[in-house]
Scaffold this motif. Structure first.
Motif, PDB file in Angstrom:
ATOM      1  N   ILE A  50      -4.378   7.222   6.393  1.00 35.57           N
ATOM      2  CA  ILE A  50      -5.205   6.777   5.231  1.00 35.57           C
ATOM      3  C   ILE A  50      -5.135   5.423   5.111  1.00 35.57           C
ATOM      4  O   ILE A  50      -6.119   4.898   4.349  1.00 35.57           O
ATOM      5  CB  ILE A  50      -3.909   7.598   4.505  1.00 35.57           C
ATOM      6  N   HIS A  77       7.462   4.849  -0.490  1.00 42.24           N
ATOM      7  CA  HIS A  77       6.178   5.952  -1.276  1.00 42.24           C
ATOM      8  C   HIS A  77       6.656   6.830  -2.160  1.00 42.24           C
ATOM      9  O   HIS A  77       7.547   7.015  -1.640  1.00 42.24           O
ATOM     10  CB  HIS A  77       5.878   6.642   0.636  1.00 42.24           C
ATOM     11  N   ASP A 108      -2.284  11.140  -1.876  1.00 42.81           N
ATOM     12  CA  ASP A 108      -3.033  10.505  -0.840  1.00 42.81           C
ATOM     13  C   ASP A 108      -2.636  11.443   0.690  1.00 42.81           C
ATOM     14  O   ASP A 108      -3.556  11.092   0.986  1.00 42.81           O
ATOM     15  CB  ASP A 108      -2.329   9.289  -0.247  1.00 42.81           C
ATOM     16  N   ASN A 112       0.414  -1.427   0.411  1.00 37.65           N
ATOM     17  CA  ASN A 112       0.199   0.396  -0.234  1.00 37.65           C
ATOM     18  C   ASN A 112       0.824   0.713   0.290  1.00 37.65           C
ATOM     19  O   ASN A 112       0.202   2.449   0.897  1.00 37.65           O
ATOM     20  CB  ASN A 112      -1.072   0.062   1.357  1.00 37.65           C
ATOM     21  N   LEU A 125       2.415   5.268  -0.629  1.00 42.67           N
ATOM     22  CA  LEU A 125       1.238   6.388  -0.915  1.00 42.67           C
ATOM     23  C   LEU A 125       2.099   6.806  -1.728  1.00 42.67           C
ATOM     24  O   LEU A 125       3.013   6.973  -2.581  1.00 42.67           O
ATOM     25  CB  LEU A 125       0.849   6.836   0.631  1.00 42.67           C
ATOM     26  N   LYS A 126       1.061   8.346  -2.263  1.00 43.85           N
ATOM     27  CA  LYS A 126       1.444   9.427  -3.083  1.00 43.85           C
ATOM     28  C   LYS A 126       1.476   9.767  -2.096  1.00 43.85           C
ATOM     29  O   LYS A 126       0.485  11.009  -2.075  1.00 43.85           O
ATOM     30  CB  LYS A 126       0.421   8.976  -4.608  1.00 43.85           C
ATOM     31  N   GLU A 128       0.779   6.672   7.292  1.00 46.37           N
ATOM     32  CA  GLU A 128       0.169   5.342   6.796  1.00 46.37           C
ATOM     33  C   GLU A 128      -1.337   5.336   8.256  1.00 46.37           C
ATOM     34  O   GLU A 128      -2.118   4.230   7.646  1.00 46.37           O
ATOM     35  CB  GLU A 128       1.332   4.548   7.776  1.00 46.37           C
ATOM     36  N   VAL A 187      -8.077  14.524   0.038  1.00 44.34           N
ATOM     37  CA  VAL A 187      -6.267  14.022   0.285  1.00 44.34           C
ATOM     38  C   VAL A 187      -6.110  15.022   1.910  1.00 44.34           C
ATOM     39  O   VAL A 187      -7.144  15.454   2.247  1.00 44.34           O
ATOM     40  CB  VAL A 187      -5.880  15.014  -0.902  1.00 44.34           C
TER      41      VAL A 187
END
Length: 320
Positions: free
Chosen positions: A318, A38, A86, A5, A7-8, A315, A115
């Motif tokens: 989200i 990430h 994210d 998973n 993230l952006k 983390e 976001v």
């Protein structure tokens, strides 16, 4: 922990080309994010824009290298909708001005689409780093905010030794100490208020600054147990590292904990996730919400991972 998973993660900061990677807190945060696989989307404030009510930015996906000669590499450059990210870290250094405020409106449009913005755009606007302490009069020294020179003079006569500083600055820039009978009072007051057209903050001088202007970091309502005491160099009033202050990492005192624990739930409620409290003696002097620093100095001398605390929060928030 979250291998599948990734993230952006976007970050808005000043030019990455000009940072000192040994001391830069934003770089330290990004290194931790990269360590966790990430993707990092780097932006400057002038990369942000709104189009038909939707938030966009010119972004650069970057790779970081812990090398003082070359510390980043641009992998890809493209315009994207901010809604694709994210999380966005807003870490543009002051001045806190109308352009900064406009950027928070753009970020707020992304926030409305889900976001995570750190720190919350509305609170960045509402909680000016100098002014916000006035909401906690029980924690601060004698403080005046005005642009009226006569009122500044009365405050100076009453307290005799004062500090005068702008409301939108950082790093000790344009901070003056005015002692009793200083012949330069009028010219300093004129310059600082731009002839009564600009507000500034005036505080009674705190002698305890000789023992350090302490930077206490708070992550999601939890104070870090170690702080950085910034001690003025010989002949200098200001303790900021940017003007030659010397940093000393030390444990929080009972007074430090009392102030931090009082403020922490309030900051958390306002969406102020990464905050730097400035404390001199037993007095709160600033609440830094835009781009708090001193992470590197504290991490280098303790086993605490402040960047880890922040990324853990992101983390869990989200990927819950």
């Amino acid at each position: 922990m979250y291998k599948k998973n990734n993230l952006k993660l976007g970050i808005i900061m000043d030019s990455i080309e000009s940072i000192n990677i040994k001391k830069d807190s934003s770089f330290a945060i990004l290194l931790e994010a990269q360590k966790r696989n990430h993707a990092i989307y780097y932006m400057k404030m002038n990369d942000l824009y709104l189009k038909n009510g939707n938030p966009y930015a010119k972004t650069r996906i970057i790779k970081l290298i812990k090398n003082t000669q070359k510390w980043h590499e641009i992998i890809q450059e493209k315009n994207i909708s901010l809604n694709e990210l994210d999380v966005i870290l807003m870490r543009k250094d002051p001045p806190f001005n109308t352009e900064f405020i406009y950027s928070t409106y753009i970020l707020e449009r992304a926030e409305e689409k889900g976001v995570l913005i750190i720190n919350k755009p509305q609170s960045l606007r509402d909680c000016n780093e100098k002014m916000f302490i006035s909401w906690f009069p029980e924690l601060i020294t004698n403080t005046l905010v005005t642009r009226n020179i006569s009122k500044i003079r009365d405050f100076w006569i009453e307290h005799q030794d004062i500090i005068i500083k702008p409301l939108n600055g950082m790093g000790g820039a344009s901070i003056f100490r005015i002692k009793k009978n200083d012949p330069n009072f009028t010219v300093i007051a004129e310059i600082m208020t731009n002839y009564e057209r600009k507000y500034c903050m005036i505080q009674s001088f705190l002698k305890d600054v000789e023992f350090g202007d302490k930077r206490i970091l708070v992550i999601n309502g939890e104070a870090v147990s170690w702080c950085l005491a910034r001690i003025p160099s010989l002949g200098e009033t200001r303790a900021n590292l940017a003007v030659g202050g010397n940093g000393k990492v030390q444990k929080l005192t009972q007074i430090d904990w009392k102030i931090a624990n009082y403020l922490s739930p309030i900051l958390k409620k306002r969406g102020l996730i990464l905050v730097g409290l400035d404390v001199i003696g037993d007095k709160l002097t600033e609440i830094n919400v835009t781009s708090p620093t001193c992470i590197c100095e504290i991490e280098s001398e303790t086993k605490i991972s402040i960047t880890g605390m922040l990324l853990d929060y992101i983390e869990k928030k989200i990927l819950k």
